[in-house]
Design a protein around this motif. Structure first.
Motif, PDB file in Angstrom:
ATOM      1  N   ARG A   1      -4.257  -0.070  -9.635  1.00  0.00           N
ATOM      2  CA  ARG A   1      -2.885   0.339  -9.909  1.00  0.00           C
ATOM      3  C   ARG A   1      -1.901  -0.811  -9.726  1.00  0.00           C
TER       4      ARG A   1
ATOM      5  N   ARG B   1       0.838  -1.210   0.000  1.00  0.00           N
ATOM      6  CA  ARG B   1       0.000   0.000   0.000  1.00  0.00           C
ATOM      7  C   ARG B   1       0.872   1.259   0.000  1.00  0.00           C
ATOM      8  N   TRP B   2       1.940   1.233   0.788  1.00  0.00           N
ATOM      9  CA  TRP B   2       2.830   2.398   0.837  1.00  0.00           C
ATOM     10  C   TRP B   2       3.475   2.653  -0.510  1.00  0.00           C
TER      11      TRP B   2
ATOM     12  N   ARG C   1       3.400   8.267  -8.436  1.00  0.00           N
ATOM     13  CA  ARG C   1       2.487   9.182  -9.111  1.00  0.00           C
ATOM     14  C   ARG C   1       1.483   8.382  -9.942  1.00  0.00           C
TER      15      ARG C   1
ATOM     16  N   SER D   1      -6.269  -3.169  -5.879  1.00  0.00           N
ATOM     17  CA  SER D   1      -6.201  -1.830  -6.457  1.00  0.00           C
ATOM     18  C   SER D   1      -6.002  -1.923  -7.966  1.00  0.00           C
TER      19      SER D   1
ATOM     20  N   LEU E   1       2.240   1.907  -3.460  1.00  0.00           N
ATOM     21  CA  LEU E   1       1.237   2.455  -4.376  1.00  0.00           C
ATOM     22  C   LEU E   1       0.987   3.928  -4.096  1.00  0.00           C
ATOM     23  N   ASP E   2       0.949   4.312  -2.809  1.00  0.00           N
ATOM     24  CA  ASP E   2       0.693   5.713  -2.459  1.00  0.00           C
ATOM     25  C   ASP E   2       1.892   6.597  -2.767  1.00  0.00           C
TER      26      ASP E   2
END
Length: 823
Positions: free
Chosen positions: A216, A179-180, A186, A214, A182-183
């Motif tokens: 992404r 998750r980190w 950009r 996700s 992906l966040d």
């Protein structure tokens, strides 16, 4: 080699500790070691490899310090198995031999990662197998407290559960780290692929990816050992087509094989995110990991208080806080002293590897030297080629270049000949290049060169300095302005390119030696300053260099240096001015245009007409515009002006902003920072937008319009705007240049032109703004022609921002229809 290391090992480690550790820490360690443990307990830490030893040094350092305080330094050992150096069977056999000779009674055992658990399982084989295979007989005590850390293999986890061994896993950090990652990326960087090692690593990765779910995350699942080439090729093709980087999430233990594969992928352009802390030392972009200090406390608690361990399906819950980045401490090997047992490969294998590495080193050195020799030869060849090219004529026009011109000038000036230099700057060539391409402009440049050759004959020397600048050198200084007028007349006739005529009128500056310069560079600079003066003059007549032009050039250079220093300051060096805009039908205020004034300590008040060209010529216009935009937004937010209904605030911007894709992101970020809605901001650009790449300009403008910004074409009709720009670019307003307004009250042709522009703009959905209204007659005519909005001295002069704000507050106290009449 291994025996030699074992002999000098204790003394070597002791000296390293004394050299590295502070004296107070060394003393404390000796004090702790001198106090024997009350229970004479012994502990062992098992690390699978040197890679793990280096990667887990912070965690191992904290664990080792805690264990030394509990059992004493003499009762603590650190086993480095060497799993990354030779096959697993060899490693297990040699460790069994080492432990058999030691015959150590262990009370506490900490197993790091899968390889350590697999080795411990091998040493603790069941007694039933000892009769058939004595070498498999267990040699470890059964009453030792054992804790395993970060085991990913499913079969090993089942064995730990069956043996009742506490396991502290890091499964939760896989999802946190994914998750980190992906966040941290950009959105335009595309979906994230997933690389994994064979076995249970994929199972952990799949479970974490399913929980995230996700868009992404890419559907590309790639195994390090044997990736699916079809999936890999499709992923690369998509990333290249969309201009996205090759980035992936990596879930694999750090081994020699995996490290070699990842390094090969990195050489192909791949970048990785990870949740194994070890990969940070090998180029991983980052991840989320447990803090070493908290994890060390958990491991010690599990060793000495196993009954307090909170277990879930055989694994203890990990509750340590994460640390987004890993800060390595001193290498553990520098402070381990004699407590480290190095398991080396046999001497024959070591010798063979040494010869292999020596041969590899010699081959690599030969390759490096050959590469340096080739690079040196190519560098010399390139230098000579550039020198030859500099001496050759211009490749497009076949006219002499700068080097040949300066050499010709120097020869004449050294012989004390009077020389006239004519500097011809063709601004229209730059416009042709922007609109129709380089080849089109090159054809026009060839036409200019032919005319210069025909005019000069054999009495002068034409040359081409750059794409848009030609120079003619003539001996003698008689009537230089008359000769310049001849060049201008000769170049006045249109030049045909592909059958289309184009009038390319130059700006001509003239300098004469030795009055205006005694060196070729000085004479060229004087002629260029004279050509620049044509822009400042009212007409387009050739200009002869004058001494006061030198002062003007020095003033421009001084302003450029002062402007650079002023832009470095945090507070704005200029003062905001606002000129109101009114609806002409009822003189209702609809907005204002932002202007700036510079109060200079040396030159006094400097108008934008002087320092804006300086900023553009010195490439400082972009930071200047950004500072003006930021200052205006801050002023609006401070006075809560976005809440003033119906007003729009126009801000001038240079066309250079449209060369940067990040420009729109910056505008939106600043508006969001100050809480200003884009709908109340208009961005004014001049007709010079026609000289830019229309594809790039169109893309940036459409993004701005989608977010609500208004777009105004300033000074319409003053230069070289084509009507196709109104059709292709998403402008919302067109601002008529003052040249149309000055004579509109007396000139019927001007009225017809303005009427046509208003009707055309209305048909295209654009609003016309007339600037420069100075008389009541001009405003009456514009109102009769249907012009909706105007600005000028008649309606309101530019005022300081605070003064404008006061007038605005006063007008809000009265009816809108009467506010304009009270001004």
């Amino acid at each position: 080699m291994g025996k030699g290391i074992n002999k000098i090992g204790p003394w070597l480690w002791y000296l390293l500790v004394l050299a590295i550790l502070p004296l107070d820490k060394v003393g404390a360690a000796e004090d702790d070691a001198s106090v024997p443990s009350a229970t004479a307990s012994s502990a062992m830490i098992v690390v699978p490899s040197q890679l793990a030893l280096q990667s887990d040094d912070a965690l191992l350092s904290d664990v080792r310090e805690s264990l030394i305080r509990r059992v004493g330094e003499d009762n603590l050992s650190l086993e480095v198995l060497g799993a990354d150096r030779f096959p697993r069977e060899t490693m297990l056999r040699r460790w069994r031999e080492t432990m058999t000779h030691r015959q150590a009674e262990l009370d506490y055992v900490l197993l790091m990662h899968d390889a350590a658990v697999r080795a411990y399982r091998h040493l603790s084989s069941s007694p039933e197998n000892a009769a058939n295979s004595p070498e498999n007989a267990p040699i470890l005590p059964k009453n030792a407290t054992v804790v395993a850390y970060d085991v990913r293999d499913g079969e090993l986890r089942q064995w730990l559960n069956a043996q009742g061994i506490t396991h502290i896993g890091l499964d939760t950090y896989a999802e946190r780290s994914m998750r980190w990652a992906l966040d941290a990326r950009r959105p335009q960087e595309g979906p994230l692929a997933l690389w994994y090692a064979q076995g249970a690593s994929r199972d952990n990765l799949v479970s974490g990816a399913r929980r995230i779910d996700s868009p992404r995350l890419s559907d590309a699942w790639l195994a390090l050992a044997s990736p699916d080439e079809n999936v890999l090729a499709r992923f690369r093709a998509r990333r290249q087509q969309q201009g996205e980087p090759l980035q992936a999430y990596l879930s694999a233990p750090v081994t020699q094989d995996n490290l070699a594969r990842v390094q090969a992928l990195a050489a192909e352009g791949w970048q990785f995110w990870c949740y194994q802390r070890e990969w940070l030392n090998h180029g991983c972009l980052g991840g989320v990991f447990p803090a070493p200090g908290h994890m060390a406390d958990m491991l010690i608690d599990a060793l000495f208080a196993p009954e307090d361990a909170l277990m879930l399906e055989g694994s203890r819950l990990v509750m340590t806080p994460p640390s987004a980045l890993y800060s390595a401490r001193d290498q553990l090997t520098a402070s381990a002293r004699e407590g480290v047992n190095w398991l080396e490969v046999p001497d024959a294998v070591v010798a063979q590897r040494q010869w292999t590495w020596l041969a590899f080193g010699l081959a690599l050195a030969a390759l490096v030297m050959a590469g340096l020799a080739i690079w040196g030869a190519r560098w010399r060849e390139r230098k000579q080629r550039l020198k030859r090219e500099a001496l050759r004529n211009d490749r497009v026009t076949d006219l002499p270049g700068r080097v040949l011109l300066e050499r010709h000038l120097r020869r004449f000036m050294d012989d004390a000949y009077a020389v006239s230099l004519y500097y011809l700057a063709f601004d229209d060539l730059r416009h042709l290049r922007a609109q129709f391409g380089v080849e089109y402009a090159d054809l026009a440049a060839k036409g200019i060169a032919e005319r210069l050759r025909d005019t000069c004959g054999g009495v002068c020397y034409p040359a081409r300095l750059s794409d848009d600048v030609f120079v003619v050198m003539a001996s003698g200084a008689q009537e230089p302005l008359a000769m310049a007028a001849r060049y201008q007349e000769m170049l006045y006739a249109p030049i045909e390119v592909h059958g289309v005529p184009h009038r390319l009128e130059p700006r001509i500056g003239v300098a004469v030696s030795p009055e205006h310069g005694k060196t070729p560079m000085a004479l060229l600079q004087a002629a260029q300053d004279a050509a620049d003066q044509v822009l400042a003059s009212a007409g387009a007549e050739p200009q002869l260099f004058k001494l006061d032009l030198l002062k003007t050039a020095e003033r421009r250079r001084f302003l450029a240096e002062t402007l650079a220093d002023a832009l470095e300051e945090e507070s704005p060096f200029f003062e905001l001015y606002l000129q109101p805009q009114y609806r002409l039908a009822n003189r209702q205020l609809v907005g204002a245009e932002t202007l700036i004034r510079w109060q200079h300590d040396t030159f006094g008040t400097i108008s934008p007409g002087e320092f804006i060209p300086v900023a553009e010529a010195s490439h400082q216009i972009v930071p200047l515009d950004e500072k003006v935009f930021d200052t205006m937004l801050a002023w609006m937010a401070r006075h809560e002006l976005p809440h003033t209904q119906g007003l729009v605030w126009a801000i001038n911007l240079s066309i250079q902003h449209f060369d940067d894709h990040r420009f729109t992101d910056w505008l939106l970020e600043r508006c969001q920072h100050y809480g200003i809605p884009p709908q109340c901001i208009e961005l004014e650009v001049t007709e010079h937008v026609a000289t830019q790449d229309l594809t790039q300009v169109r893309q940036v403008m459409r993004i701005l319009r989608l977010h609500g910004f208004g777009l105004v074409l300033d000074d319409f009709g003053a230069g070289y705007t084509s009507l196709r720009f109104l059709k292709e670019l998403p402008f919302t307003k067109v601002k008529l240049d003052k040249v149309y307004i000055d004579a509109i009250a007396e000139d019927e042709r001007s009225q017809l032109l303005v009427k046509g522009i208003i009707d055309l703009a209305r048909g295209l959905g654009l609003t016309v703004v007339a600037e420069g209204i100075e008389t009541q007659e001009q405003m009456d005519v514009l109102r009769g022609l249907g012009c909706p909005i105007g600005q000028g001295y008649l309606l309101g002069r530019p005022r300081p921002a605070e003064s404008f704000l006061w007038r605005l507050s006063q007008s809000r106290k009265t009816l809108p229809s009467r506010s304009a009449r009270t001004r």
